[in-house]
Design a protein around this motif. Structure first.
Motif, mmCIF file in Angstrom:
data_model
loop_
_atom_site.group_PDB
_atom_site.id
_atom_site.type_symbol
_atom_site.label_atom_id
_atom_site.label_comp_id
_atom_site.label_asym_id
_atom_site.label_seq_id
_atom_site.Cartn_x
_atom_site.Cartn_y
_atom_site.Cartn_z
ATOM 1 N N GLY A 95 34.083 38.447 43.920
ATOM 2 C CA GLY A 95 34.566 37.303 43.150
ATOM 3 C C GLY A 95 35.655 37.699 42.163
ATOM 4 O O GLY A 95 35.930 38.886 41.949
ATOM 5 N N ALA A 96 36.250 36.689 41.562
ATOM 6 C CA ALA A 96 37.277 36.946 40.553
ATOM 7 C C ALA A 96 36.700 37.813 39.438
ATOM 8 O O ALA A 96 37.395 38.651 38.857
ATOM 9 N N SER A 97 35.410 37.640 39.174
ATOM 10 C CA SER A 97 34.778 38.402 38.080
ATOM 11 C C SER A 97 34.843 39.902 38.321
ATOM 12 O O SER A 97 34.893 40.679 37.361
ATOM 13 N N PHE A 129 37.799 41.349 36.725
ATOM 14 C CA PHE A 129 37.760 41.538 35.270
ATOM 15 C C PHE A 129 37.532 43.020 34.964
ATOM 16 O O PHE A 129 37.987 43.529 33.943
ATOM 17 N N TRP A 182 37.603 31.367 31.070
ATOM 18 C CA TRP A 182 37.747 32.507 31.982
ATOM 19 C C TRP A 182 38.527 33.647 31.335
ATOM 20 O O TRP A 182 38.281 34.812 31.623
ATOM 21 N N ASN A 193 45.777 29.053 35.108
ATOM 22 C CA ASN A 193 45.104 27.752 35.053
ATOM 23 C C ASN A 193 43.659 27.953 34.620
ATOM 24 O O ASN A 193 42.893 28.619 35.314
ATOM 25 N N ASP A 214 44.975 35.833 36.656
ATOM 26 C CA ASP A 214 43.788 35.315 37.346
ATOM 27 C C ASP A 214 44.140 33.926 37.863
ATOM 28 O O ASP A 214 44.071 32.951 37.127
ATOM 29 N N SER A 245 42.614 32.169 40.183
ATOM 30 C CA SER A 245 41.504 31.649 40.994
ATOM 31 C C SER A 245 41.604 30.153 41.283
ATOM 32 O O SER A 245 41.289 29.709 42.376
ATOM 33 N N GLY A 270 39.524 34.315 43.292
ATOM 34 C CA GLY A 270 38.342 34.065 44.118
ATOM 35 C C GLY A 270 38.714 32.991 45.126
ATOM 36 O O GLY A 270 39.551 32.134 44.848
HETATM 37 C C1 PLP Z 1 35.923 30.248 39.112
HETATM 38 C C2 PLP Z 1 36.776 31.145 38.304
HETATM 39 C C3 PLP Z 1 36.416 32.485 38.053
HETATM 40 C C4 PLP Z 1 35.102 33.085 38.500
HETATM 41 O O1 PLP Z 1 35.114 33.333 39.840
HETATM 42 P P1 PLP Z 1 33.919 34.147 40.557
HETATM 43 O O2 PLP Z 1 34.436 34.231 41.948
HETATM 44 O O3 PLP Z 1 32.686 33.296 40.407
HETATM 45 O O4 PLP Z 1 33.779 35.446 39.895
HETATM 46 C C5 PLP Z 1 37.291 33.271 37.339
HETATM 47 N N1 PLP Z 1 38.459 32.782 36.883
HETATM 48 C C6 PLP Z 1 38.839 31.506 37.103
HETATM 49 C C7 PLP Z 1 40.158 31.030 36.579
HETATM 50 C C8 PLP Z 1 38.005 30.641 37.822
HETATM 51 O O5 PLP Z 1 38.388 29.382 38.051
#
Ligand code: PLP
Length: 359
Positions: A75-77, A80, A102, A150, A171, A173, A192
């Motif tokens: 995931g995006a996390s 981090f 975020w 965003n 980021d 996502s 993500g």
């Molecule tokens: C949804 C979101 C995340 C988290 O994403 P995961 O895949 O659940 O880790 C991080 N940053 C932004 C901008 C998001 O919209």
């Protein structure tokens, strides 16, 4: 029954034609005699899926050849952590813009690895505005600048890319593929998949090659961009189904005319929804109009006691997942690429009717 429109913030709606295609080829992918979920990631069938998805993404975003495209998990996390691990490169500081929920998460994780300089802080306006860039406090000795173009929860979106003398990390996502961007302005872009790319599981990282290969010591080998880049994202088993789905979404985007065409539709969708909100005393959105998100549109009702009824009635009208995030309250309509303009029209019509009956 009227058409169903899903305004979920994530995992979010996929284009209907993509879902139908998945259904059609789910039991047997091409000539593989098995489902795409059941075949080796190193076999010829999946390799083709993987390579085509990457090429289509490169075409759509015009990704320069000195950038690697990685299809990762976590995931995006996970980024981090991976961003500081890979980008500090011997330095001890990083700049982070704090523009929402975020950003805060990214900052908290980065603080485990380095001194974080909060170069701008929108918490002072409850994440409804972005400080003029000329007033940001950039630490020039820092390794990179991280920001969130965003903010999915408050619906706050940049209309500029910060210009600094260090790698810019974004980021994306909830905004990737929604409008044209110049990839060459970034050191790293990550997202993500579950908002604007496909199904949860895959995380796409676009990273400039010269930033790969100098990592903080003693970190997980999977968190080293060079492990992933040197093995074409197949050091271990990748998220094959999510990768395949992302490929179908990229094909769909190309068929829609690419990102330029999508951005025109997205602009129209968001504009008409904000216009409907602004022209009523019953609904409101607190974000500075200059920085309102094209993808996530939060709005509150003047009378909070009507929230429950609004959600019940909208759900019954086949307008799903409009409940706002608890930190903002009210409603939120996420209108990613897969949301057709007719869905926004249906929402506006519902809102107008609801106001007429209860306003
Ligand atoms: C949804 C979101 C995340 C988290 O994403 P995961 O895949 O659940 O880790 C991080 N940053 C932004 C901008 C998001 O919209």
């Amino acid at each position: 029954m009227s058409e169903i429109y899903n305004f979920s913030a994530g995992p979010a709606a996929l284009p209907k034609s993509v879902l139908c295609q998945i259904q059609e080829e789910l039991l047997e992918y091409g000539n593989a005699k098995a489902s795409v979920m059941e075949i080796s990631h190193r076999g010829v069938d999946f390799m083709q899926v993987a390579q085509k998805a990457e090429q289509d993404l490169r075409d759509l975003m015009n990704i320069p050849s000195n950038y690697k495209v990685l299809f990762l998990q976590g995931g995006a996390s996970s980024q981090f952590s991976m961003v500081p691990i890979n980008l500090l490169r011997g330095k001890t500081k990083a700049n982070y813009a704090n523009t929402g929920h975020w950003s805060v998460k990214a900052i908290e994780e980065a603080q485990r690895y380095c001194d974080v300089n909060i170069c701008t802080d929108s918490s002072v306006n409850k994440f409804t505005d972005i400080e003029d860039f000329s007033n940001w406090h950039i630490d020039e000795s820092a390794a990179y600048l991280h920001y969130t173009p965003n903010e999915t929860i408050a619906g706050l979106e940049f209309d500029f890319i910060p210009e600094v003398d260090m790698p810019v990390v974004a980021d994306m996502s909830s905004s990737i593929l929604s409008r044209e961007i110049d990839v060459s302005k970034f050191g790293v872009i990550y997202a993500g998949a579950q908002k604007n790319i496909g199904v949860a599981g895959a995380t796409i990282v676009i990273v400039r090659e010269d930033l790969i290969g100098d990592v903080v010591a003693k970190q997980p080998i999977l968190f080293d961009y060079s492990t992933q880049a040197d093995n074409d994202s197949m050091f271990n088993t990748p998220t094959t189904f999510a990768w395949y789905t992302a490929g179908l979404v990229f094909e769909w985007l190309k068929a829609q005319g690419g990102i330029k065409a999508m951005s025109q539709i997205n602009d129209r969708k968001a504009s008409k929804l904000y216009q409907a909100i602004d022209s009523s005393d019953f609904y409101s959105n607190p974000v500075n109009p200059k920085y309102r998100s094209w993808m996530n549109v939060p709005f509150i009702l003047a009378d909070n006691s009507l929230n429950k009824l609004f959600l019940e009635k909208s759900y019954n009208a086949n307008l799903l997942a409009l409940k706002g995030h608890k930190s903002v309250g009210g409603m939120r309509a996420s209108i990613y690429n897969a949301m057709p303009e007719s869905g926004v029209d249906a929402l506006i019509e519902f809102m107008t009717d609801f106001e007429r009956q209860h306003g």
